[in-house]
Enzyme design. Structure first.
Site, PDB file in Angstrom:
ATOM      1  N   ASP A  98      11.518  12.420  -7.674  1.00 49.36           N
ATOM      2  CA  ASP A  98       9.978  13.086  -7.072  1.00 49.36           C
ATOM      3  C   ASP A  98      10.251  12.625  -5.625  1.00 49.36           C
ATOM      4  O   ASP A  98      10.509  11.266  -4.998  1.00 49.36           O
ATOM      5  CB  ASP A  98       9.085  11.596  -7.904  1.00 49.36           C
ATOM      6  CG  ASP A  98       8.161  11.622  -7.279  1.00 49.36           C
ATOM      7  OD1 ASP A  98       7.259  11.970  -6.950  1.00 49.36           O
ATOM      8  OD2 ASP A  98       7.596  11.201  -8.529  1.00 49.36           O
ATOM      9  N   SER A 154       0.646   8.390 -11.376  1.00 49.63           N
ATOM     10  CA  SER A 154       0.453   8.650 -10.214  1.00 49.63           C
ATOM     11  C   SER A 154      -0.463   7.722  -9.738  1.00 49.63           C
ATOM     12  O   SER A 154      -1.470   6.643  -9.770  1.00 49.63           O
ATOM     13  CB  SER A 154       0.822   9.881  -9.516  1.00 49.63           C
ATOM     14  OG  SER A 154       0.826  10.101  -7.856  1.00 49.63           O
ATOM     15  N   HIS A 201       8.030  15.031 -10.011  1.00 47.94           N
ATOM     16  CA  HIS A 201       6.396  13.804  -9.696  1.00 47.94           C
ATOM     17  C   HIS A 201       5.462  15.138 -10.461  1.00 47.94           C
ATOM     18  O   HIS A 201       4.293  14.303 -11.252  1.00 47.94           O
ATOM     19  CB  HIS A 201       5.592  14.250  -8.759  1.00 47.94           C
ATOM     20  CG  HIS A 201       4.425  12.854  -8.498  1.00 47.94           C
ATOM     21  ND1 HIS A 201       4.507  11.888  -8.631  1.00 47.94           N
ATOM     22  CD2 HIS A 201       3.456  12.801  -8.460  1.00 47.94           C
ATOM     23  CE1 HIS A 201       4.058  11.073  -8.993  1.00 47.94           C
ATOM     24  NE2 HIS A 201       2.997  12.070  -8.776  1.00 47.94           N
TER      25      HIS A 201
END
Length: 278
Positions: free
Chosen positions: A225, A147, A258
């Site tokens: 996600d 991320s 995620h």
């Protein structure tokens, strides 16, 4: 000088947590290291992992499921914190996506942040520190991240290919100049949109490169996600790789989100990818 905070036997090696005075940050910083059993006999390759928003130097080592594979492959794992701690910037703890836990791996230039929020320079400092203090084999260092940390890993690799021989990412923020997280952070840390933003945007950096990693880049992305549509913009990085003739293995996985259940599922693939290069 490194201060050893704790150590724990792990898969025949040792998991350690360190603190040191950072010249780049101007404050104490923490990072974690996994030393595989092979490191007891001499220098071995190393792999940096940059974590995402709200994480610390502990998150990856606790949740990533990486040590078992690193022990088998003979790789040192290094995970820094995600921001300075105790900088005293007004409002730095008000938002989970700005300030503490959200350094975005850049060097801030706006006055409120520029004294301590210098994570790009810190990573360069840490790279040198581990070469001097740990059994890390120079020239055989890779970098990966998740991320915000995926953004950081791509940017560090693209800006410093002489330091990082391989790069991969999980659900990276690929075009922070064009997503709410990045616009908020870049605006606060770097000021109004300018050329300075381009220096921390992986898609922009890749588009002006020419096959910087000829042995490829690996990215895994979960299709469940919730941040994929608005925050990550993998399509921009994919297009930039085509423009740069950069080999890219971008794997999309139905059902994965995620978080670290996703990351731990594919961690072995990523460590194997790096082991095959470094």
């Amino acid at each position: 000088m490194l201060e050893l905070l704790s150590e724990h036997a792990c898969f025949g090696g040792v998991q350690r947590f360190y603190r040191h005075a950072s010249a780049a940050i101007g404050l104490p910083m923490r990072f974690s290291v996994y030393l595989p059993p092979q490191a007891a006999a001499g220098k071995v390759p190393a792999l940096f992992y940059l974590a995402g928003l709200t994480c610390t130097e502990e998150t990856f080592m606790i949740k990533g499921g990486a040590q078992r594979v690193a022990a088998r492959e003979g790789l040192i794992l290094i995970a820094p914190d995600t921001s300075p701690r105790g900088a005293g910037v007004p409002g730095e703890t008000d938002n989970w996506d700005l300030g503490v836990g959200a350094g975005f791996y850049l060097d801030a230039t706006e006055p409120a942040w520029s004294r301590h929020y210098r994570m790009h320079s810190y990573l360069l400092e840490l790279h040198q520190l581990v070469l001097e203090s740990l059994p890390v084999q120079a020239g055989r260092i890779g970098i990966m991240g998740h991320s915000m940390g995926g953004h950081g890993a791509l940017v560090m690799a693209l800006r410093h290919p002489e330091l990082f021989a391989s790069v991969s990412a999980f659900a990276p923020i690929c075009a922070p100049s064009h997503c709410p997280w990045g616009e908020k952070a870049f605006g606060a840390y770097l000021g109004p949109r300018s050329a300075a933003w381009d220096e921390y945007d992986a898609s922009t950096l890749m588009a002006r490169s020419r096959a910087p990693f000829p042995r490829g880049i690996l990215i895994d992305q979960g299709l469940a996600d919730k941040f994929l549509p608005d925050q990550l913009h993998l399509e921009r990085f994919e297009a930039a790789c085509r423009q740069a003739a950069q080999p890219l293995q971008l794997r999309r996985h139905a059902g994965y989100d995620h978080g670290y259940y996703f990351i731990s599922t594919f961690m072995e693939d990523h460590i194997g990818f790096h082991a095959g290069i470094i």
